[in-house]
Design a protein around this motif. Structure first.
Motif, PDB file in Angstrom:
ATOM      1  N   CYS A 150      38.362  44.615  56.067  1.00 21.27           N
ATOM      2  CA  CYS A 150      37.013  44.116  56.369  1.00 21.27           C
ATOM      3  C   CYS A 150      35.955  45.185  56.116  1.00 21.27           C
ATOM      4  CB  CYS A 150      36.940  43.653  57.817  1.00 21.27           C
ATOM      5  SG  CYS A 150      37.868  42.147  58.165  1.00 21.27           S
ATOM      6  N   ARG A 151      36.256  46.417  56.505  1.00 24.75           N
ATOM      7  CA  ARG A 151      35.296  47.501  56.324  1.00 24.75           C
ATOM      8  C   ARG A 151      35.080  47.821  54.846  1.00 24.75           C
ATOM      9  NH1 ARG A 151      35.085  50.675  61.347  1.00 24.75           N
ATOM     10  NH2 ARG A 151      36.232  49.469  62.905  1.00 24.75           N
ATOM     11  N   SER A 155      31.594  47.434  52.815  1.00 26.62           N
ATOM     12  CA  SER A 155      30.977  48.574  52.133  1.00 26.62           C
ATOM     13  C   SER A 155      30.691  48.252  50.669  1.00 26.62           C
ATOM     14  CB  SER A 155      31.881  49.805  52.227  1.00 26.62           C
ATOM     15  OG  SER A 155      33.010  49.678  51.389  1.00 26.62           O
ATOM     16  N   ILE A 156      31.588  47.507  50.028  1.00 28.29           N
ATOM     17  CA  ILE A 156      31.388  47.143  48.621  1.00 28.29           C
ATOM     18  C   ILE A 156      30.226  46.166  48.490  1.00 28.29           C
ATOM     19  CG2 ILE A 156      32.431  45.972  46.647  1.00 28.29           C
ATOM     20  CD1 ILE A 156      35.116  47.125  47.542  1.00 28.29           C
ATOM     21  N   GLU A 157      30.113  45.251  49.450  1.00 27.20           N
ATOM     22  CA  GLU A 157      29.014  44.281  49.418  1.00 27.20           C
ATOM     23  C   GLU A 157      27.668  44.975  49.591  1.00 27.20           C
ATOM     24  OE1 GLU A 157      29.777  41.400  52.393  1.00 27.20           O
ATOM     25  OE2 GLU A 157      31.539  40.556  51.407  1.00 27.20           O
ATOM     26  N   SER A 162      22.462  49.541  48.695  1.00 31.11           N
ATOM     27  CA  SER A 162      22.219  50.805  49.386  1.00 31.11           C
ATOM     28  C   SER A 162      23.057  51.903  48.775  1.00 31.11           C
ATOM     29  CB  SER A 162      22.549  50.666  50.878  1.00 31.11           C
ATOM     30  OG  SER A 162      23.914  50.362  51.057  1.00 31.11           O
ATOM     31  N   SER A 163      22.674  53.116  48.950  1.00 32.34           N
ATOM     32  CA  SER A 163      23.376  54.245  48.347  1.00 32.34           C
ATOM     33  C   SER A 163      24.689  54.488  49.037  1.00 32.34           C
ATOM     34  CB  SER A 163      22.517  55.502  48.437  1.00 32.34           C
ATOM     35  OG  SER A 163      23.247  56.634  48.020  1.00 32.34           O
ATOM     36  N   PHE A 218      39.846  39.346  47.802  1.00 32.86           N
ATOM     37  CA  PHE A 218      39.295  40.630  47.389  1.00 32.86           C
ATOM     38  C   PHE A 218      39.209  40.695  45.872  1.00 32.86           C
ATOM     39  CE2 PHE A 218      38.309  43.999  50.250  1.00 32.86           C
ATOM     40  CZ  PHE A 218      38.139  45.134  49.469  1.00 32.86           C
ATOM     41  N   ASP A 219      38.276  41.484  45.355  1.00 32.62           N
ATOM     42  CA  ASP A 219      38.122  41.698  43.914  1.00 32.62           C
ATOM     43  C   ASP A 219      39.437  42.224  43.338  1.00 32.62           C
ATOM     44  OD1 ASP A 219      37.629  42.900  41.387  1.00 32.62           O
ATOM     45  OD2 ASP A 219      35.498  43.026  41.855  1.00 32.62           O
ATOM     46  N   ASN A 220      40.084  41.433  42.472  1.00 29.97           N
ATOM     47  CA  ASN A 220      41.384  41.814  41.918  1.00 29.97           C
ATOM     48  C   ASN A 220      41.326  43.085  41.088  1.00 29.97           C
ATOM     49  OD1 ASN A 220      43.323  38.742  41.372  1.00 29.97           O
ATOM     50  ND2 ASN A 220      42.261  39.521  43.175  1.00 29.97           N
ATOM     51  N   GLY A 221      40.196  43.318  40.437  1.00 27.46           N
ATOM     52  CA  GLY A 221      40.060  44.533  39.641  1.00 27.46           C
ATOM     53  C   GLY A 221      40.125  45.781  40.500  1.00 27.46           C
ATOM     54  N   ILE A 222      39.458  45.747  41.666  1.00 26.33           N
ATOM     55  CA  ILE A 222      39.482  46.889  42.589  1.00 26.33           C
ATOM     56  C   ILE A 222      40.878  47.072  43.169  1.00 26.33           C
ATOM     57  CG2 ILE A 222      38.576  47.764  44.770  1.00 26.33           C
ATOM     58  CD1 ILE A 222      35.957  46.360  44.149  1.00 26.33           C
TER      59      ILE A 222
END
Length: 456
Positions: A150-151, A155-157, A162-163, A218-222
């Motif tokens: 979840c975290r 963070s990816i979203e 944001s930086s 989740f993003d499969n590439g990541i």
């Protein structure tokens, strides 16, 4: 409830021995209660040896405090995972004198995991590695890993707006970015790789983590990049071949659950090179080759030049490329992708043709795999065949005929003849140039002789 006379000796992991009242502990600890019933006929003290007790003597002392304080003990972030597993281990699921049992209290405390910092979650996971099997049997590991997922997702979203430098904003996550990453986008999505891999040194835990990621779309590439990172890190940190094999097979199996179009083709080829010569299962090898073969149009010539496994006498693993090509051709392939692969294979044929130990049957098998419609021209393959025949002058006439006949398909006959004529013309041109050089040299010699005579 009184403490009573100590009449039970408890050895915890060989670390420390505790003398306790067995009837007091039997009220709270189901495991002790069972032992007490079995030992009722025994006079005197009884000794219990607890091996693999989660948290060791320090956590057992906390359990004793729980029993002596009528079910009261401090539960916090630093001890909740150990206490929960210890309560499960000692079967503390029975309420006593209206007080909630310890296992239920720890489960209630774990509901606040969303308020923990990233560092606290990592510390809890690290603590669980010493009693991993028990932690998996309970809900502790799944709750911790679900919080991790979840975290990371959050963070990816938020990283798009944001930086990545705001390491403790919102989720309290600690961003340990890999400063060597080539792009900013990779940094933003891969900051957690090192933290997670440094803690989860277990293929089983990685499997649970990735399953949770897939469950949460989740993003499969990541996920794929993370699995490649885990495989490299894990295999480089262990000297045991069995551990390497287990890690590779776990990673390949998890990659099969992802969308193959999102996976790095370089990463897949790198993994394929690692498996060369290793004793991974045939199922694992086939799955990996199928993933690569299905996207062979993304390959480069360098990626195809894989050395042969040890024990073979030819330079490149041509049989492997044949298998990859068969996987590629087994699906419906658009014509542009097919032509791209055909051109790639023709370049590969030119590279492998000089190998003096390459068998004619293998060479022509690769030539013939490419369908007629894929080649607009036979120039590349003719060059490869010409080079092969020049290097392999010792092969029989039957084998030479087999190679030539492999090219003599109905569509190609005219072009094969053109290639052969071109080859003959090139040979004649080379001989003419050589003859011209000889004549020039003779002319210069004659001129020198005449000059010498005139001087005398």
């Amino acid at each position: 409830m009184g403490s009573g006379i100590p009449d039970l000796e408890v050895d915890v992991n060989g670390e420390e021995i505790f003398w306790v009242n067995k009837r007091l502990l039997a009220c709270y600890l189901g495991k002790i209660s069972k032992l007490v019933k079995k030992s009722e006929v025994t006079k005197g003290s009884v000794k219990v040896i607890l091996n693999d007790f989660p948290g060791g003597a320090a956590i057992f002392e906390q359990i004793l405090r729980f029993c002596h304080n009528n079910g009261k003990v401090e539960i916090n972030v630093s001890n909740v995972t150990s206490l929960s597993c210890a309560a499960f281990f000692m079967e503390m699921k029975r309420d006593v004198l209206g007080s909630k049992n310890l296992y239920e209290k720890t489960e209630k405390s774990l509901e606040d995991i969303q308020f923990w910092s990233w560092g606290e979650v990592m510390a809890a996971l690290s603590e669980c590695t010493s009693f991993i099997n028990l932690a998996i049997s309970t809900s502790v590991i799944h709750k911790l890993l679900d919080s991790v997922v979840c975290r990371i997702a959050l963070s990816i979203e938020t990283s798009s707006s944001s930086s990545v430098s705001s390491s403790d904003s919102c989720s309290g996550c600690r961003f340990s970015c890999d400063t060597r990453s080539s792009t900013e986008s990779f940094k933003k999505s891969a900051w957690w790789f090192r933290d997670v891999v440094s803690i989860l040194q277990s293929d089983e835990l990685i499997r649970i983590l990735v399953d949770l990621m897939i469950l949460r779309n989740f993003d499969n590439g990541i996920v794929g990049r993370f699995l490649f990172y885990y495989q490299r890190s894990r295999c480089s940190s262990t000297s045991k071949e069995e551990d390497r094999i287990n890690t590779i097979e776990t990673v390949v199996d998890l990659l099969c659950h992802l969308d193959v179009s999102t996976l790095s083709h370089k990463g897949l080829f790198r993994l394929l090179r690692v498996t060369s010569g290793s004793k991974i299962s045939q199922r694992c090898r086939s799955n990996l080759e199928q993933m690569i073969g299905s996207r062979l149009d993304h390959a480069t010539l360098d990626s195809l030049l894989i050395p042969s496994p040890s024990g073979t006498d030819h330079l490149y693993d041509v049989k492997l490329i044949i298998r990859l090509l068969k996987f590629f051709l087994s699906k419906h392939v658009p014509s542009n992708q097919l032509k791209k692969v055909a051109h790639l294979i023709d370049m590969y044929l030119v590279e492998i043709a000089p190998d003096p130990r390459l068998k004619p049957a293998i060479f022509i098998a690769l030539v013939n795999l490419i369908p007629n419609s894929a080649r607009d021209s036979l120039e590349g393959v003719c060059d490869a065949v010409k080079l092969y025949l020049e290097v392999h002058r010792g092969i029989s006439e039957d084998e030479k005929t087999m190679i030539r006949s492999g090219l003599m398909r109905s569509k190609w006959k005219k072009e094969v003849d053109i290639c052969e004529v071109r080859s003959q013309l090139q040979g004649m041109q080379w001989r003419a140039m050589k003859l011209e050089r000889v004549c020039n040299e003779l002319g210069m010699q004659m001129a020198n002789v005449m000059k010498a005579k005139l001087c005398t």
